[in-house]
Design a protein around this motif. Sequence first.
Motif, PDB file in Angstrom:
ATOM      1  N   TYR A  34       0.844  -1.201   0.000  1.00 25.98           N
ATOM      2  CA  TYR A  34       0.000   0.000   0.000  1.00 25.98           C
ATOM      3  C   TYR A  34       0.880   1.252   0.000  1.00 25.98           C
ATOM      4  N   PRO A  35       1.461   1.612  -1.167  1.00 30.70           N
ATOM      5  CA  PRO A  35       2.375   2.765  -1.240  1.00 30.70           C
ATOM      6  C   PRO A  35       1.745   4.060  -0.718  1.00 30.70           C
ATOM      7  N   TYR A  36       0.424   4.159  -0.823  1.00 35.51           N
ATOM      8  CA  TYR A  36      -0.284   5.353  -0.359  1.00 35.51           C
ATOM      9  C   TYR A  36       0.056   5.653   1.109  1.00 35.51           C
ATOM     10  N   THR A  40       1.894   9.265   2.088  1.00 43.34           N
ATOM     11  CA  THR A  40       1.135  10.262   2.845  1.00 43.34           C
ATOM     12  C   THR A  40       1.521  10.266   4.326  1.00 43.34           C
ATOM     13  N   ASP A  41       2.543   9.496   4.689  1.00 42.51           N
ATOM     14  CA  ASP A  41       2.992   9.369   6.083  1.00 42.51           C
ATOM     15  C   ASP A  41       1.931   8.799   7.016  1.00 42.51           C
ATOM     16  N   VAL A  42       0.896   8.202   6.478  1.00 39.76           N
ATOM     17  CA  VAL A  42      -0.139   7.581   7.298  1.00 39.76           C
ATOM     18  C   VAL A  42       0.466   6.413   8.093  1.00 39.76           C
ATOM     19  N   ILE A  43       1.469   5.755   7.537  1.00 37.97           N
ATOM     20  CA  ILE A  43       2.089   4.611   8.211  1.00 37.97           C
ATOM     21  C   ILE A  43       2.634   5.034   9.581  1.00 37.97           C
ATOM     22  N   LEU A  87      -9.335   0.571   6.845  1.00 37.56           N
ATOM     23  CA  LEU A  87      -9.709   0.956   5.472  1.00 37.56           C
ATOM     24  C   LEU A  87     -10.709   2.111   5.468  1.00 37.56           C
ATOM     25  N   HIS A  88     -11.643   2.113   6.404  1.00 43.35           N
ATOM     26  CA  HIS A  88     -12.621   3.205   6.458  1.00 43.35           C
ATOM     27  C   HIS A  88     -11.936   4.529   6.816  1.00 43.35           C
ATOM     28  N   ASP A  92      -8.319   5.498   0.485  1.00 42.35           N
ATOM     29  CA  ASP A  92      -7.522   5.572  -0.741  1.00 42.35           C
ATOM     30  C   ASP A  92      -6.341   4.609  -0.750  1.00 42.35           C
ATOM     31  N   MET A  93      -6.176   3.825   0.298  1.00 45.67           N
ATOM     32  CA  MET A  93      -4.990   2.975   0.397  1.00 45.67           C
ATOM     33  C   MET A  93      -5.035   1.746  -0.513  1.00 45.67           C
TER      34      MET A  93
END
Length: 184
Positions: A34-36, A40-43, A87-88, A92-93
């Motif tokens: 999941y590159p997204y 987006t630094d969500v990781i 996911l919710h 976009d991931m």
Amino acid sequence: MALFKKFSKEDVSNLSQVKSSVARGIRAAICETYPYLEQTDVIETLIPKKESVYLGKCGHVQLCVMNGTILFFQERDGPWLPTLRVLHQYPDMMKRLRTDKGAIKFVLSGANIMCPGLTHPDATIHDEGDVGAPVAIYAFDKENAMAVGVLKMSTADIRAINKGIGVDNMHHLNDGLWKMPSLN
């Protein structure tokens, strides 16, 4: 083949903290799939480098757990899949597929997603994918994903062959994993 049809805290064995090298490996695998999340630094929000990562086992499924919350799961050597709660938060991931109305009740009861449910005029294949790619399954006219699955056929084959199982349903709304968001 819904993995979590009957699932409870008692099904989770060996919930143990992993070494930082193992945590880095899990994090890297998730970012690769999941590159997204990395872009987006969500990781950093989901799996911060300094936090303890726990791995739970449930039969042939591994659960990636942080602060008692199940974030991702993996069956055997398959891809790490997000729980629907993750996911919710970050829709976009993942690649997305949308079923027609007729498929909804079957998907929500744990059935795999058949090709005709994805090729119907009301359905949409939003993103192209190859066999083994993780996908989010959305219902016709709904905003949030109803299931997470893995492609059994490429999206091109789903269109061309139009019969049989297109997506393995791994986790869906109201299954055991959805009902038990935390191990605390």
